[in-house]
Design an enzyme around this catalytic site. Structure first.
Site, PDB file in Angstrom:
ATOM      1  N   ASP A 110      -9.296   1.780   3.601  1.00 13.95           N
ATOM      2  CA  ASP A 110      -9.921   0.484   3.835  1.00 13.95           C
ATOM      3  C   ASP A 110     -10.418   0.031   2.488  1.00 13.95           C
ATOM      4  O   ASP A 110     -11.034   0.801   1.747  1.00 13.95           O
ATOM      5  CB  ASP A 110     -11.062   0.568   4.849  1.00 13.95           C
ATOM      6  N   SER A 111     -10.088  -1.169   2.157  1.00 14.04           N
ATOM      7  CA  SER A 111     -10.443  -1.657   0.838  1.00 14.04           C
ATOM      8  C   SER A 111     -10.801  -3.124   0.920  1.00 14.04           C
ATOM      9  O   SER A 111     -10.467  -3.817   1.890  1.00 14.04           O
ATOM     10  CB  SER A 111      -9.288  -1.441  -0.147  1.00 14.04           C
ATOM     11  N   LYS A 114      -1.679  -1.093 -13.439  1.00 15.84           N
ATOM     12  CA  LYS A 114      -2.597  -1.382 -12.330  1.00 15.84           C
ATOM     13  C   LYS A 114      -2.967  -0.093 -11.600  1.00 15.84           C
ATOM     14  O   LYS A 114      -4.137   0.152 -11.287  1.00 15.84           O
ATOM     15  CB  LYS A 114      -1.974  -2.382 -11.354  1.00 15.84           C
ATOM     16  N   TYR A 160      -6.258 -10.595  -3.186  1.00 20.18           N
ATOM     17  CA  TYR A 160      -7.052 -11.325  -4.176  1.00 20.18           C
ATOM     18  C   TYR A 160      -6.660 -10.982  -5.616  1.00 20.18           C
ATOM     19  O   TYR A 160      -7.324 -11.424  -6.551  1.00 20.18           O
ATOM     20  CB  TYR A 160      -8.543 -11.020  -3.974  1.00 20.18           C
ATOM     21  N   LYS A 216       0.836  -1.202   0.000  1.00 24.68           N
ATOM     22  CA  LYS A 216       0.000   0.000   0.000  1.00 24.68           C
ATOM     23  C   LYS A 216       0.868   1.249   0.000  1.00 24.68           C
ATOM     24  O   LYS A 216       0.577   2.218  -0.700  1.00 24.68           O
ATOM     25  CB  LYS A 216      -0.928   0.015   1.223  1.00 24.68           C
TER      26      LYS A 216
END
Length: 199
Positions: free
Chosen positions: A69-70, A174, A153, A12
């Site tokens: 938050d993801s 990305k 994921y 992150k």
């Protein structure tokens, strides 16, 4: 200006540093300041959990703080794992959580495997200013992992327009399309309009 990232996740940190570097913002992990803030993510939304994290690190550091938050929301699972993405199925590793997700979807046909990644960024300043920004990226869940990049994921989340999983996309590509990239660009837009404009 320095922002303390309410996270221990170096992935992150790299994404935030890359996308926010043009704003003159230096992003550092809380651990770089000797902090190890445990936050109980009791919120029922990404917005609530992002705010809880930012508030906790702001209180501990006294410095401007940024948190995210993801998570992954899968249509066939009524939006699960959602805010529980990082602890889905009580599994302790990315690989185990991904396997658990694929097991839950093994009987779901290809045409019904829609999903989206969601990210909410919250930045708080000691003087009470705040920015909240949300980003989403739609895609589908693959039947098996593909690619070696990314984390979480990413290997099973496919972008149909590219025919590639998040884990197969080059980092720059990305960042251009991801949920976190979209949330950070929205953050950057608000920061430029509301913060830099006042200086």
């Amino acid at each position: 200006m320095r922002l303390v990232l309410a996270s221990r996740n170096p992935h992150k940190l790299r994404e935030l540093q890359t996308i926010l570097s043009g704003l003159g913002l230096e992003v550092v992990l809380e651990s770089e300041l000797g902090l190890d803030v445990e936050v109980e993510e009791t919120g029922s939304t990404f917005e609530e959990n992002s705010l809880l994290k930012a508030q906790a690190v702001l209180a501990a550091s006294g410095l401007p703080t940024i948190a995210d938050d993801s998570g992954l929301m899968v249509d066939a699972l009524a939006g699960a794992p959602g805010v529980y993405s990082a602890r889905y199925g009580n599994k302790t590793s990315d690989a185990d959580r991904t396997r658990y997700l694929l097991e839950k979807l093994q009987n779901v046909p290809d045409g019904a495997r829609g999903a989206k990644f969601v990210c909410v960024i919250t930045a708080l300043w000691p003087d009470g200013r705040r920015i909240i920004a949300r980003g989403e990226c739609p895609g589908v869940i693959l039947r098996a992992p593909r690619g070696n990049g990314g984390f979480g994921y990413d290997p099973v989340f496919c972008l149909p327009e590219y025919g590639l999983s998040y884990a197969e996309l080059p980092a720059g590509q990305k960042n251009a399309v991801s949920h976190r990239g979209r949330a950070l660009r929205e953050f950057a837009r608000i920061y430029k309009e509301e913060f830099l404009h006042d200086q």
